[in-house]
Scaffold this active site. Structure first.
Site, PDB file in Angstrom:
ATOM      1  N   ARG A   8       0.862  -1.180  -0.015  1.00  0.00           N
ATOM      2  CA  ARG A   8       0.098  -0.059  -0.011  1.00  0.00           C
ATOM      3  C   ARG A   8       0.846   1.173  -0.252  1.00  0.00           C
ATOM      4  O   ARG A   8       2.052   1.208   0.435  1.00  0.00           O
ATOM      5  CB  ARG A   8      -0.917   0.073   1.305  1.00  0.00           C
ATOM      6  CG  ARG A   8      -1.928  -1.288   1.356  1.00  0.00           C
ATOM      7  CD  ARG A   8      -2.672  -1.167   2.699  1.00  0.00           C
ATOM      8  NE  ARG A   8      -3.557  -2.356   2.753  1.00  0.00           N
ATOM      9  CZ  ARG A   8      -3.289  -3.311   3.291  1.00  0.00           C
ATOM     10  NH1 ARG A   8      -1.895  -3.356   3.949  1.00  0.00           N
ATOM     11  NH2 ARG A   8      -4.189  -4.395   3.479  1.00  0.00           N
ATOM     12  N   LYS A  32      -1.982  -2.943   8.375  1.00  0.00           N
ATOM     13  CA  LYS A  32      -3.132  -2.536   8.992  1.00  0.00           C
ATOM     14  C   LYS A  32      -2.940  -3.163  10.325  1.00  0.00           C
ATOM     15  O   LYS A  32      -2.674  -4.224  10.484  1.00  0.00           O
ATOM     16  CB  LYS A  32      -4.303  -3.043   8.213  1.00  0.00           C
ATOM     17  CG  LYS A  32      -4.838  -2.220   7.122  1.00  0.00           C
ATOM     18  CD  LYS A  32      -6.099  -2.528   6.567  1.00  0.00           C
ATOM     19  CE  LYS A  32      -6.377  -1.731   5.467  1.00  0.00           C
ATOM     20  NZ  LYS A  32      -7.809  -1.879   4.573  1.00  0.00           N
ATOM     21  N   HIS A  82      -3.379   2.394  -5.715  1.00  0.00           N
ATOM     22  CA  HIS A  82      -4.164   1.049  -5.208  1.00  0.00           C
ATOM     23  C   HIS A  82      -4.222   0.018  -6.542  1.00  0.00           C
ATOM     24  O   HIS A  82      -4.306  -1.050  -6.368  1.00  0.00           O
ATOM     25  CB  HIS A  82      -5.254   1.611  -4.605  1.00  0.00           C
ATOM     26  CG  HIS A  82      -5.992   0.767  -3.582  1.00  0.00           C
ATOM     27  ND1 HIS A  82      -5.439   0.655  -2.498  1.00  0.00           N
ATOM     28  CD2 HIS A  82      -7.067  -0.134  -3.903  1.00  0.00           C
ATOM     29  CE1 HIS A  82      -6.232  -0.173  -1.773  1.00  0.00           C
ATOM     30  NE2 HIS A  82      -7.209  -0.813  -2.541  1.00  0.00           N
ATOM     31  N   ARG A 135      -1.388  -1.677  -6.964  1.00  0.00           N
ATOM     32  CA  ARG A 135      -1.395  -2.809  -6.158  1.00  0.00           C
ATOM     33  C   ARG A 135      -2.152  -4.088  -6.929  1.00  0.00           C
ATOM     34  O   ARG A 135      -2.036  -5.176  -6.758  1.00  0.00           O
ATOM     35  CB  ARG A 135      -1.946  -2.381  -4.827  1.00  0.00           C
ATOM     36  CG  ARG A 135      -2.210  -3.290  -3.799  1.00  0.00           C
ATOM     37  CD  ARG A 135      -2.681  -2.696  -2.604  1.00  0.00           C
ATOM     38  NE  ARG A 135      -3.132  -3.452  -1.675  1.00  0.00           N
ATOM     39  CZ  ARG A 135      -2.589  -4.393  -0.846  1.00  0.00           C
ATOM     40  NH1 ARG A 135      -1.396  -4.139  -0.730  1.00  0.00           N
ATOM     41  NH2 ARG A 135      -3.421  -5.110   0.241  1.00  0.00           N
ATOM     42  N   HIS A 179      -3.655  -8.968   3.408  1.00  0.00           N
ATOM     43  CA  HIS A 179      -4.948  -8.905   3.505  1.00  0.00           C
ATOM     44  C   HIS A 179      -5.410 -10.031   4.816  1.00  0.00           C
ATOM     45  O   HIS A 179      -4.884 -10.851   4.975  1.00  0.00           O
ATOM     46  CB  HIS A 179      -5.619  -9.781   2.051  1.00  0.00           C
ATOM     47  CG  HIS A 179      -5.692  -8.635   0.851  1.00  0.00           C
ATOM     48  ND1 HIS A 179      -5.615  -9.301  -0.192  1.00  0.00           N
ATOM     49  CD2 HIS A 179      -5.776  -7.262   0.679  1.00  0.00           C
ATOM     50  CE1 HIS A 179      -5.764  -8.228  -1.251  1.00  0.00           C
ATOM     51  NE2 HIS A 179      -5.694  -7.202  -0.408  1.00  0.00           N
ATOM     52  N   TYR A 233      -8.959 -11.016  -7.186  1.00  0.00           N
ATOM     53  CA  TYR A 233      -7.762 -10.959  -8.367  1.00  0.00           C
ATOM     54  C   TYR A 233      -7.911 -12.081  -9.335  1.00  0.00           C
ATOM     55  O   TYR A 233      -7.354 -12.120 -10.425  1.00  0.00           O
ATOM     56  CB  TYR A 233      -6.450 -10.681  -7.636  1.00  0.00           C
ATOM     57  CG  TYR A 233      -6.378  -9.573  -6.917  1.00  0.00           C
ATOM     58  CD1 TYR A 233      -6.490  -8.200  -7.314  1.00  0.00           C
ATOM     59  CD2 TYR A 233      -6.327  -9.716  -5.598  1.00  0.00           C
ATOM     60  CE1 TYR A 233      -6.416  -7.162  -6.624  1.00  0.00           C
ATOM     61  CE2 TYR A 233      -5.943  -8.582  -4.793  1.00  0.00           C
ATOM     62  CZ  TYR A 233      -6.232  -7.251  -5.232  1.00  0.00           C
ATOM     63  OH  TYR A 233      -6.169  -6.106  -4.417  1.00  0.00           O
TER      64      TYR A 233
END
Length: 380
Positions: free
Chosen positions: A232, A256, A326, A329, A352, A361
């Site tokens: 990110r 995150k 993004h 990515r 993730h 994806y």
């Protein structure tokens, strides 16, 4: 009786875990959209709360909790805070004097009003922000029950993420590399300096040209690292020099929830990164630089907005579809899967929380396969 009570408690824990898993998935899906909403005009949460007559002290600890435990961006935190302030303000006007007086019907009514002017992705973010806020308030003993626990997240459309194909990604990387190779400090035409009669002016001009060249080297490294790793943009600008293992070609990033992960990168990114650290970074480094890998023009840590501008600008110059970091990515994940990478490995690399997010994806890869099949077999 004790068995029944225990079973109800167990079921509540199950529902809470299911909600947390769904919220994690929505955080991945709408975090970028929430940041865009905030950047496009969501006011600062402090002023929003004050204007709404809401005590900011009731929101600020929750946002601090999100920042520490979820690792959300500043813009997304502002969007979450604005959602909560708006909700509490409206419900206060409708007669709810305290959090304990708010019911699930009150929250559903507010969401119904909000849905008239917002997209589903924004509504999903609002549900997540409200649900997380009341769950946090319940866990901290501020309310006797959680009225938001029964709120359902609106179903998000299964839109395929925008990606570059491999040729376009190569063109984008080549553009960054060509700009880095074009050293403006050594002009081909000596007339470029003819208008400078003063030695100090010439030296100042050379200094500016040197800074511009350093920025071009930085931009090439930014593109290469974003595409090579799929990290990110917040993880990119937050990385420190100590996080790079040049020998093993890996970088450690904080994702995150402040979860650290080690991400590998290939030889092109390694060359661009080494050139930036050896040639470009020393040109921009100041006392304010600290250990940041990527620096802005004034020597401080590179801002996310500048990194996004770099990707957009280079995409225009390369003649490829306009994309964001993004989307770059997304492109990296799709190309890794096209190349035979395992889905779990891609999930780990991208950081993730939910495998379902990574599975998006695979749909992009399948769509690309269908297109190639139709091109190869027109009568199919």
């Amino acid at each position: 009786m004790m068995i029944l009570i225990r079973r109800e408690v167990d079921m509540a824990d199950v529902h809470r875990r299911e909600h947390n898993a769904l919220d994690d998935a929505v955080d991945d899906a709408v975090d970028h959209a929430g940041a865009v909403d905030a950047a496009d005009g969501i006011v600062d949460v402090t002023r929003e709360a004050a204007d709404a007559g809401v005590d900011h002290a009731r929101i600020e600890p929750f946002l601090a909790y999100l920042s520490a435990n979820r690792g959300l961006s500043e813009n997304t935190l502002k969007a979450y805070g604005a959602d909560i302030a708006s909700c509490l303000h409206i419900l206060r006007l409708r007669g709810a004097g305290s959090l304990d007086e708010i019911t699930v019907d009150d929250l559903r009514s507010w969401l119904a009003d909000e849905s008239r002017g917002h997209a589903r992705s924004s509504m999903a973010r609002k549900v997540v922000s409200i649900r997380r806020y009341f769950a946090w308030a319940y866990d901290h003993g501020d309310i006797r029950s959680d009225p938001a626990a029964a709120l359902m997240i609106p179903k998000l459309p299964h839109t395929l993420p925008a990606v570059l194909n491999e040729r376009q990604a190569s063109d984008l990387m080549d553009r960054g590399e060509r700009d880095a190779d074009d050293d403006p400090r050594n002009p081909q035409d000596p007339q470029d300096y003819q208008h400078h009669n003063d030695h100090h002016d010439e030296m100042a001009e050379r200094s500016v040209r040197g800074r511009d060249h350093a920025i071009a080297i930085r931009d090439a490294a930014v593109l290469e690292l974003l595409y090579a790793t799929g990290i990110r943009v917040a993880e990119l600008v937050g990385a420190d020099v100590d996080a790079i293992d040049a020998g093993h070609r890996t970088i450690m990033v904080n994702g995150k929830g402040n979860k650290q992960r080690v991400v590998p990168f290939g030889a092109p990114a390694a060359r661009a990164l080494r050139r930036w650290l050896d040639e470009g970074r020393p040109q921009l480094c100041t006392a304010a630089s600290g250990r940041a890998v990527f620096l802005g023009a004034r020597g401080g840590r590179l801002d996310q907005r500048v990194a996004r501008q770099v990707v957009h600008a280079k995409a225009r110059e390369a003649g490829v579809p306009d994309i964001s970091p993004h989307a770059l990515r997304h492109s990296a994940a799709t190309h890794m899967l096209d190349g035979g990478a395992d889905l779990r490995e891609v999930q780990e690399m991208l950081g993730h929380a939910s495998l379902s997010t990574t599975q998006r994806y695979t749909h992009v890869s399948i769509e690309g396969l269908k297109r190639r099949y139709r091109q190869a077999f027109p009568r199919a």
